[in-house]
Design a protein around this motif. Structure first.
Motif, PDB file in Angstrom:
ATOM      1  N   ILE A  56       0.849  -1.182   0.000  1.00 19.85           N
ATOM      2  CA  ILE A  56       0.000   0.000   0.000  1.00 19.85           C
ATOM      3  C   ILE A  56       0.889   1.239   0.000  1.00 19.85           C
ATOM      4  N   VAL A  57       0.740   2.057  -1.040  1.00 21.49           N
ATOM      5  CA  VAL A  57       1.572   3.238  -1.229  1.00 21.49           C
ATOM      6  C   VAL A  57       0.680   4.478  -1.204  1.00 21.49           C
ATOM      7  N   LEU A  58       1.053   5.454  -0.422  1.00 23.17           N
ATOM      8  CA  LEU A  58       0.308   6.716  -0.357  1.00 23.17           C
ATOM      9  C   LEU A  58       0.761   7.629  -1.482  1.00 23.17           C
ATOM     10  N   ARG A  59      -0.182   8.107  -2.269  1.00 19.24           N
ATOM     11  CA  ARG A  59       0.110   9.001  -3.387  1.00 19.24           C
ATOM     12  C   ARG A  59      -0.524  10.362  -3.150  1.00 19.24           C
ATOM     13  N   LYS A  60       0.293  11.397  -3.219  1.00 21.61           N
ATOM     14  CA  LYS A  60      -0.190  12.763  -3.055  1.00 21.61           C
ATOM     15  C   LYS A  60       0.019  13.593  -4.318  1.00 21.61           C
ATOM     16  N   ASP A  61       0.403  12.914  -5.422  1.00 23.24           N
ATOM     17  CA  ASP A  61       0.807  13.627  -6.628  1.00 23.24           C
ATOM     18  C   ASP A  61      -0.240  13.618  -7.729  1.00 23.24           C
ATOM     19  N   PHE A  62      -1.384  12.982  -7.512  1.00 21.47           N
ATOM     20  CA  PHE A  62      -2.435  13.035  -8.527  1.00 21.47           C
ATOM     21  C   PHE A  62      -3.784  12.700  -7.899  1.00 21.47           C
ATOM     22  N   ILE A  63      -4.843  12.982  -8.632  1.00 27.07           N
ATOM     23  CA  ILE A  63      -6.206  12.682  -8.202  1.00 27.07           C
ATOM     24  C   ILE A  63      -6.771  11.629  -9.151  1.00 27.07           C
ATOM     25  N   ALA A  64      -7.223  10.510  -8.601  1.00 27.95           N
ATOM     26  CA  ALA A  64      -7.749   9.433  -9.434  1.00 27.95           C
ATOM     27  C   ALA A  64      -9.204   9.713  -9.810  1.00 27.95           C
ATOM     28  N   PRO A  65      -9.587   9.410 -11.053  1.00 29.40           N
ATOM     29  CA  PRO A  65     -10.987   9.579 -11.468  1.00 29.40           C
ATOM     30  C   PRO A  65     -11.847   8.412 -10.978  1.00 29.40           C
ATOM     31  N   GLY A  66     -12.031   8.325  -9.681  1.00 35.05           N
ATOM     32  CA  GLY A  66     -12.750   7.191  -9.118  1.00 35.05           C
ATOM     33  C   GLY A  66     -11.812   6.004  -8.998  1.00 35.05           C
ATOM     34  N   PRO A  67     -12.333   4.842  -8.615  1.00 31.12           N
ATOM     35  CA  PRO A  67     -11.477   3.654  -8.495  1.00 31.12           C
ATOM     36  C   PRO A  67     -10.843   3.307  -9.843  1.00 31.12           C
ATOM     37  N   LEU A  68      -9.532   3.352  -9.882  1.00 31.92           N
ATOM     38  CA  LEU A  68      -8.775   3.175 -11.121  1.00 31.92           C
ATOM     39  C   LEU A  68      -7.964   1.897 -11.024  1.00 31.92           C
ATOM     40  N   LEU A  69      -8.050   1.068 -12.054  1.00 28.41           N
ATOM     41  CA  LEU A  69      -7.360  -0.215 -12.086  1.00 28.41           C
ATOM     42  C   LEU A  69      -6.267  -0.188 -13.150  1.00 28.41           C
ATOM     43  N   GLU A  70      -5.077  -0.609 -12.738  1.00 26.78           N
ATOM     44  CA  GLU A  70      -3.944  -0.746 -13.649  1.00 26.78           C
ATOM     45  C   GLU A  70      -3.524  -2.211 -13.680  1.00 26.78           C
ATOM     46  N   THR A  71      -3.487  -2.797 -14.862  1.00 29.34           N
ATOM     47  CA  THR A  71      -2.961  -4.140 -15.042  1.00 29.34           C
ATOM     48  C   THR A  71      -1.710  -4.036 -15.913  1.00 29.34           C
ATOM     49  N   PRO A  72      -0.967  -5.133 -16.085  1.00 31.61           N
ATOM     50  CA  PRO A  72       0.223  -5.032 -16.931  1.00 31.61           C
ATOM     51  C   PRO A  72      -0.062  -4.513 -18.338  1.00 31.61           C
ATOM     52  N   LYS A  73      -1.291  -4.667 -18.835  1.00 30.73           N
ATOM     53  CA  LYS A  73      -1.597  -4.262 -20.212  1.00 30.73           C
ATOM     54  C   LYS A  73      -2.571  -3.098 -20.318  1.00 30.73           C
ATOM     55  N   TRP A  74      -3.360  -2.831 -19.265  1.00 31.36           N
ATOM     56  CA  TRP A  74      -4.503  -1.939 -19.423  1.00 31.36           C
ATOM     57  C   TRP A  74      -4.593  -0.897 -18.310  1.00 31.36           C
ATOM     58  N   TRP A  75      -5.212   0.251 -18.658  1.00 34.01           N
ATOM     59  CA  TRP A  75      -5.806   1.148 -17.680  1.00 34.01           C
ATOM     60  C   TRP A  75      -7.311   0.898 -17.745  1.00 34.01           C
ATOM     61  N   ILE A  76      -7.951   0.745 -16.592  1.00 37.82           N
ATOM     62  CA  ILE A  76      -9.388   0.446 -16.549  1.00 37.82           C
ATOM     63  C   ILE A  76     -10.054   1.377 -15.538  1.00 37.82           C
ATOM     64  N   VAL A  77     -11.095   2.083 -15.981  1.00 42.32           N
ATOM     65  CA  VAL A  77     -11.886   2.923 -15.086  1.00 42.32           C
ATOM     66  C   VAL A  77     -13.301   2.370 -15.017  1.00 42.32           C
ATOM     67  N   HIS A  78     -14.072   2.849 -14.051  1.00 41.59           N
ATOM     68  CA  HIS A  78     -15.383   2.280 -13.766  1.00 41.59           C
ATOM     69  C   HIS A  78     -16.440   3.365 -13.667  1.00 41.59           C
ATOM     70  N   GLY A  79     -17.680   2.945 -13.869  1.00 43.48           N
ATOM     71  CA  GLY A  79     -18.844   3.790 -13.633  1.00 43.48           C
ATOM     72  C   GLY A  79     -19.925   2.980 -12.956  1.00 43.48           C
ATOM     73  N   PHE A  80     -20.651   3.593 -12.012  1.00 45.47           N
ATOM     74  CA  PHE A  80     -21.654   2.870 -11.221  1.00 45.47           C
ATOM     75  C   PHE A  80     -22.950   3.674 -11.160  1.00 45.47           C
ATOM     76  N   HIS A  81     -24.067   2.970 -11.322  1.00 50.28           N
ATOM     77  CA  HIS A  81     -25.376   3.618 -11.169  1.00 50.28           C
ATOM     78  C   HIS A  81     -26.452   2.542 -11.212  1.00 50.28           C
ATOM     79  N   GLU A  82     -27.616   2.870 -10.647  1.00 54.88           N
ATOM     80  CA  GLU A  82     -28.732   1.938 -10.726  1.00 54.88           C
ATOM     81  C   GLU A  82     -29.168   1.704 -12.171  1.00 54.88           C
ATOM     82  N   ASP A  83     -28.975   2.708 -13.019  1.00 55.41           N
ATOM     83  CA  ASP A  83     -29.284   2.628 -14.448  1.00 55.41           C
ATOM     84  C   ASP A  83     -27.994   2.304 -15.199  1.00 55.41           C
TER      85      ASP A  83
END
Length: 358
Positions: free
Chosen positions: A268-295
């Motif tokens: 677990i690394v504390l980052r103070k150098d950027f703001i993430a656009p919600g829960p952000l996932l990084e894999t060896p090949k991809w950047w993945i972002v998410h969206g959540f809603h009842e609709d």
């Protein structure tokens, strides 16, 4: 050993100074909720390693296979009245020194090892096709082969009544076991269905819906070798993990994955150098972002806007260029449709950006 990130996927730029062990006990888990008022189960510094146990709330679907002495203590010592408003057993929270609202916790998942060789899938009353199956619930127990990294159905049984109590313990030795999925094997891909920081609210927040804090994202790619970025909302972050899975497909259509306890090693690394656009996932090949809603349509739009933010604010593209790139190079998917708030994700390959190669 299976389910460990491959060489080169770890991140050597922050060297750990300590290794902490966080076992799951009645004193170190909270059942069904995030809450900023919970006393931390562990305090760490940025960069520390944590070896933590994540326990499935579905262990009672096959207690003779999935419940050892420590798991039994959690199920018997935490009263049903304190398992709310959600359902997941969460280990933590972990307090990160100097973490403040507006910071980001970078959680590098290094290893996920099954606690046992069995898991449960429930065709649940909250499943997408519950009515189409005559409002019947059914449990399928899977056996894991760690040598081949696959899982196969061991048996199945119909659940009498309605599966409503978190931590239900069935009596399947007395039930009608039936064969299932003869000869079929599915790929095992252990991951955490639910993990996140404490939301900045008063009182408990259910673990069932995902949100800006993380929570029940149910993205099967959050496994060994992946890194998640969680926006900190309260002092210390108060990070917890739970809802471990052996495997799941996008959609999680029956209501659950193959639910099974995991032992997790993470940095677990504390980052103070950027703001993430919600829960952000990084894999060896991809950047993945998410969206959540009842609709689901709104969730799709939220995911689109989060990717637009990632590409414009962090990669440096103009919004016009980012919009074009999203249409020709990114892939959208339905993460899950069974968690109250439905989830969409959008991924874009990391290696198409020159500054990100290597």
């Amino acid at each position: 050993m299976p389910f460990i990130c491959e060489p080169g996927q770890t991140r050597p730029d922050v060297l750990p100074t300590a290794l902490h062990t966080l076992n799951a006990t009645p004193a170190t888990v909270h059942w069904g909720y995030f809450d900023p008022s919970i006393k931390p189960a562990l305090r760490i510094k940025s960069g520390d390693l944590v070896s933590a146990e994540a326990i499935t709330h579905h262990a009672g679907d096959a207690p003779e296979l999935m419940m050892d002495e420590a798991v039994t203590r959690i199920f018997t010592e935490i009263p049903e009245a304190d398992r709310n408003p959600g359902v997941h057993i969460m280990t933590g929270p972990i307090y990160v020194e100097d973490a403040k609202p507006g910071d980001v916790l970078e959680v590098r998942y290094l290893r996920m090892v099954p606690r046992n060789n069995y898991g449960s899938n429930l065709a649940a009353n909250w499943g997408y096709l519950y009515k189409e199956f005559g409002e019947k619930e059914r449990v399928t127990i899977y056996e894991l082969d760690q040598n081949t990294n696959t899982a196969s159905a061991l048996y199945a049984y119909d659940f009498e009544g309605k599966y409503l109590i978190p931590g239900t313990i069935t009596r399947c030795p007395e039930c009608d076991r039936q064969p299932a999925l003869n000869g079929v094997r599915v790929a095992a891909r252990p991951h955490l269905g639910t993990a996140g920081v404490a939301p900045a609210v008063d009182g408990r927040v259910s673990t069932i819906p995902p949100g800006a804090h993380g929570g029940n994202i149910d993205n099967w790619r959050i496994g060994a070798g992946a890194t998640m970025y969680y926006p900190v909302q309260v002092e210390g972050g108060l990070f917890s993990i739970g809802d471990p899975h052996v495997s799941q497909g996008d959609g999680e259509i029956s209501g659950t994955a193959i639910e099974s306890s995991l032992n997790v090693l993470m940095q677990i690394v504390l980052r103070k150098d950027f703001i993430a656009p919600g829960p952000l996932l990084e894999t060896p090949k991809w950047w993945i972002v998410h969206g959540f809603h009842e609709d689901l349509n709104v969730a799709m739009k939220d995911a689109s806007l989060n990717m637009l933010t990632l590409l414009s604010d962090h990669v440096g593209l103009s919004r016009n260029d980012a919009y074009s790139l999203m249409s020709v190079a990114s892939d959208f998917g339905v993460t899950q449709v069974v968690d109250g708030k439905q989830g969409c994700h959008v991924r874009i390959p990391r290696d198409i950006f020159p500054q990100m190669k290597g």
